[in-house]
Structures are given as C-alpha cells and as structure tokens.
Design a protein around this motif. Structure first.
Motif, PDB file in Angstrom:
ATOM      1  N   ILE A  69       3.265  12.294   2.984  1.00  0.00           N
ATOM      2  CA  ILE A  69       2.220  12.647   3.954  1.00  0.00           C
ATOM      3  C   ILE A  69       1.138  11.571   3.968  1.00  0.00           C
ATOM      4  O   ILE A  69       0.683  11.138   5.037  1.00  0.00           O
ATOM      5  CB  ILE A  69       1.610  14.026   3.618  1.00  0.00           C
ATOM      6  CG1 ILE A  69       2.655  15.131   3.831  1.00  0.00           C
ATOM      7  CG2 ILE A  69       0.370  14.296   4.476  1.00  0.00           C
ATOM      8  CD1 ILE A  69       2.223  16.497   3.344  1.00  0.00           C
ATOM      9  N   LEU A  70       0.747  11.103   2.794  1.00  0.00           N
ATOM     10  CA  LEU A  70      -0.272  10.054   2.695  1.00  0.00           C
ATOM     11  C   LEU A  70       0.202   8.769   3.373  1.00  0.00           C
ATOM     12  O   LEU A  70      -0.561   8.113   4.086  1.00  0.00           O
ATOM     13  CB  LEU A  70      -0.597   9.772   1.225  1.00  0.00           C
ATOM     14  CG  LEU A  70      -1.228  10.909   0.413  1.00  0.00           C
ATOM     15  CD1 LEU A  70      -1.411  10.477  -1.039  1.00  0.00           C
ATOM     16  CD2 LEU A  70      -2.568  11.319   1.007  1.00  0.00           C
ATOM     17  N   VAL A  71       1.461   8.411   3.155  1.00  0.00           N
ATOM     18  CA  VAL A  71       2.003   7.165   3.699  1.00  0.00           C
ATOM     19  C   VAL A  71       2.150   7.229   5.214  1.00  0.00           C
ATOM     20  O   VAL A  71       1.690   6.339   5.943  1.00  0.00           O
ATOM     21  CB  VAL A  71       3.366   6.836   3.056  1.00  0.00           C
ATOM     22  CG1 VAL A  71       4.049   5.694   3.800  1.00  0.00           C
ATOM     23  CG2 VAL A  71       3.178   6.448   1.592  1.00  0.00           C
ATOM     24  N   THR A 101       0.832  -1.208   0.000  1.00  0.00           N
ATOM     25  CA  THR A 101       0.000   0.000   0.000  1.00  0.00           C
ATOM     26  C   THR A 101       0.865   1.256   0.000  1.00  0.00           C
ATOM     27  O   THR A 101       0.573   2.222  -0.712  1.00  0.00           O
ATOM     28  CB  THR A 101      -0.922   0.008   1.234  1.00  0.00           C
ATOM     29  OG1 THR A 101      -1.716  -1.171   1.233  1.00  0.00           O
ATOM     30  CG2 THR A 101      -1.838   1.228   1.223  1.00  0.00           C
ATOM     31  N   ALA A 102       1.943   1.230   0.801  1.00  0.00           N
ATOM     32  CA  ALA A 102       2.852   2.378   0.847  1.00  0.00           C
ATOM     33  C   ALA A 102       3.492   2.621  -0.514  1.00  0.00           C
ATOM     34  O   ALA A 102       3.650   3.773  -0.944  1.00  0.00           O
ATOM     35  CB  ALA A 102       3.933   2.152   1.903  1.00  0.00           C
ATOM     36  N   GLY A 103       3.868   1.534  -1.209  1.00  0.00           N
ATOM     37  CA  GLY A 103       4.452   1.655  -2.542  1.00  0.00           C
ATOM     38  C   GLY A 103       3.494   2.307  -3.524  1.00  0.00           C
ATOM     39  O   GLY A 103       3.912   3.086  -4.391  1.00  0.00           O
ATOM     40  N   LEU A 104       2.214   1.994  -3.386  1.00  0.00           N
ATOM     41  CA  LEU A 104       1.197   2.631  -4.233  1.00  0.00           C
ATOM     42  C   LEU A 104       1.024   4.101  -3.871  1.00  0.00           C
ATOM     43  O   LEU A 104       1.001   4.981  -4.738  1.00  0.00           O
ATOM     44  CB  LEU A 104      -0.146   1.909  -4.074  1.00  0.00           C
ATOM     45  CG  LEU A 104      -0.273   0.478  -4.599  1.00  0.00           C
ATOM     46  CD1 LEU A 104      -1.627  -0.109  -4.188  1.00  0.00           C
ATOM     47  CD2 LEU A 104      -0.125   0.444  -6.122  1.00  0.00           C
ATOM     48  N   GLU A 105       0.904   4.370  -2.570  1.00  0.00           N
ATOM     49  CA  GLU A 105       0.589   5.725  -2.110  1.00  0.00           C
ATOM     50  C   GLU A 105       1.716   6.712  -2.391  1.00  0.00           C
ATOM     51  O   GLU A 105       1.449   7.873  -2.733  1.00  0.00           O
ATOM     52  CB  GLU A 105       0.284   5.698  -0.604  1.00  0.00           C
ATOM     53  CG  GLU A 105      -1.007   4.986  -0.274  1.00  0.00           C
ATOM     54  CD  GLU A 105      -1.183   4.705   1.206  1.00  0.00           C
ATOM     55  OE1 GLU A 105      -2.309   4.376   1.621  1.00  0.00           O
ATOM     56  OE2 GLU A 105      -0.184   4.792   1.963  1.00  0.00           O
ATOM     57  N   ILE A 106       2.959   6.263  -2.278  1.00  0.00           N
ATOM     58  CA  ILE A 106       4.084   7.166  -2.546  1.00  0.00           C
ATOM     59  C   ILE A 106       4.087   7.587  -4.011  1.00  0.00           C
ATOM     60  O   ILE A 106       4.668   8.619  -4.382  1.00  0.00           O
ATOM     61  CB  ILE A 106       5.426   6.493  -2.161  1.00  0.00           C
ATOM     62  CG1 ILE A 106       6.522   7.543  -1.933  1.00  0.00           C
ATOM     63  CG2 ILE A 106       5.871   5.492  -3.204  1.00  0.00           C
ATOM     64  CD1 ILE A 106       6.369   8.320  -0.673  1.00  0.00           C
TER      65      ILE A 106
END
Length: 280
Positions: free
Chosen positions: A95-97, A54-59
């Motif tokens: 910020i999102l992550v 999820t972090a990989g997507l959000e970044i």
C-alpha cells in the motif's frame, strides 16, 4: 502490419470518455497503462533508480510487520496459524509503495511491457529499465533488511530465531515450485496494476491492493522483492541460508514474477483488445 498498428492506436485514442461516473472500458485502462508505462521510460535513469530504491525500502515495512506479528503471537497461536495470519499485515508495504508512486518491479512489470507490445518502445529498452528497477529494489531491500534485523530485536519486537524461521519458510521449496509460485504472484501483481488503473478513488485502490496482496500472503506465493528481504535477513542470522541459496531463489522468483505479469496480464490483455479491432 503498419495499418493494423495505426488502427489499434486509433481505437486506443477513441477509448477516452468524459463520463467520470461509469466504469472504465478495457480500452481506457489499456491506454492509461501504455501512457503511464511510456512516462516511466521517459524518466531519467537516476530518477528510476532512486524511485525503485525507495520502493525497496518501503516494502520492508511489510517485513517489519510480519516479524512483529510473529513475535507477538509466538507461543499463543500454533506456528502454522501464524503464517496464515501474517496475510493480515502483509499488504502494508505494498500500500505504501503503490499509493506513494514508487517503482516496484512486480507492480510495474506488465505496465512496462505494454509499450513494447504496442511498439512504442523496444524490447532492449524494456530489459534495460527492468534491470535498473530490480537493482534499486534489491539495494533498498538489503538496506532495510539490515536495519530491521538490528532494530527489531533491540526493540523487543522479535528475535533472530523468528527472522530465520520466516526466511527458511520462503526458501524451503524446490526451484520449480518457487518458479510456478512466482509466476502466480507475478500474475496477481500485474492484475493489481491493471485494477488500480481501473479504479476511480483512493479507497478502492487500497481495497484492491489489500485483497490481492493478502491472497499472496495467505497462500505464500513467492514475491521476489519482499522475498529477497526475507531471505537476506534470514541469511544474516541462520547458517541454513547461504548466499548461493539467496541468489538461486531471488533469480528464480524474479523470472517467475516477470513471466506471470508479462504473459498473463500484459500480453493477454493487449491481445484481447487487438482481436477486437476490426480492420476496414
């Protein structure tokens, strides 16, 4: 040695305070970081993998904004200035992550190293969890790179030439330069984790994340996870970036980020606390 460890644990335990108005002490921050790191170790591998994916997507939303800003300013502002102005939007994905509690390798590197330094977890378990997090981050990053490389041009936000320019800008350095640059970026990301733990409200967390990642964006320091999105997307559209270049740059940046966060934040912050613990 065991007495020293017990004394350190006792000092960490006594670091807590019920006063929510004062600034957190070094010991309080360290204790929270160790506890948070241990919680991550205790999660299931599938949970860690999904969170890091999820972090990989959000970044990737940082990459979307970088390309979109470049597309908007191209022809109106000098290219050198555009690369500096990109620092304004670079923090978006971070910020999102961070606020979304997803697991990003560089933000979690020092956090996960602290339980090892405190002898709560083993070095092998550290490497194991790092591997899972990196795998999830990279897979998520590749997927979002594929998506944005297609949807950006179709929405008229940017074209393939801009994707190639950003990718080449990331890889256009010698490996020693990338390594040292990544060490500095890892250092900053470790400090980000430390400072976010020290803050008491969301507004200050956002400010900390924005300032630190904007510094990275302005100076062009090599962050492995968003960087691999830039390289992979560039590889899709430019013959100048091949798979070997992608792998060399990715592994060099990962190594640098890990060294920077582990040595200059986790180790130094922990040792500074240890040296202040007085044995009876």
């Amino acid at each position: 040695m065991k007495e020293k460890e017990e004394k350190v644990d006792e000092e960490l335990k006594n670091s807590s305070s019920n006063d929510s108005t004062r600034t957190k002490t070094h010991g309080e921050i360290l204790k929270e970081q160790i506890v948070e790191g241990c919680k991550t170790y205790d999660r299931s591998k599938r949970s860690i993998l999904l969170s890091s994916f999820t972090a990989g997507l959000e970044i990737g939303f940082s990459f979307l904004m970088l390309c979109s800003l470049f597309g908007f300013l191209e022809g109106k502002v000098a290219e050198e200035s555009i690369f500096k102005l990109m620092a304004l939007v670079y923090p978006i994905g971070f910020i999102l992550v961070v606020l979304g509690q997803s697991i990003l390798f560089t933000e979690q590197t020092s956090l996960l190293a602290l339980p090892v330094l405190n002898n709560k977890r083993s070095i092998l378990s550290l490497f194991g969890i790092w591997g899972i997090v990196i795998l999830g981050n990279v897979i998520g990053g590749i997927l979002i790179a594929l998506t944005l490389s297609w949807v950006g041009p179709n929405l008229g936000l940017f074209d393939a030439e801009i994707i190639a320019k950003i990718g080449k800008h990331y890889v256009d350095y010698s490996l020693p330069t990338i390594l040292v640059s990544a060490i500095l970026a890892g250092w900053l990301m470790g400090l980000l984790s430390w400072l976010v733990t020290s803050s008491k409200e969301t507004t200050s967390e956002i400010f900390i994340i924005y300032i630190i990642t904007a510094v990275m964006g302005f100076t062009g320091l090599h962050h492995s996870i968003i960087g691999q999105i830039e390289i992979f997307a560039g590889m899709l559209v430019s013959p100048e970036i091949d798979f070997v270049v992608y792998l060399k740059t990715l592994f060099t940046a990962l190594a640098g980020n890990a060294l920077g966060a582990t040595i200059f934040v986790a180790l130094l912050k922990y040792r500074a606390f240890i040296f202040n613990v007085k044995m009876p």
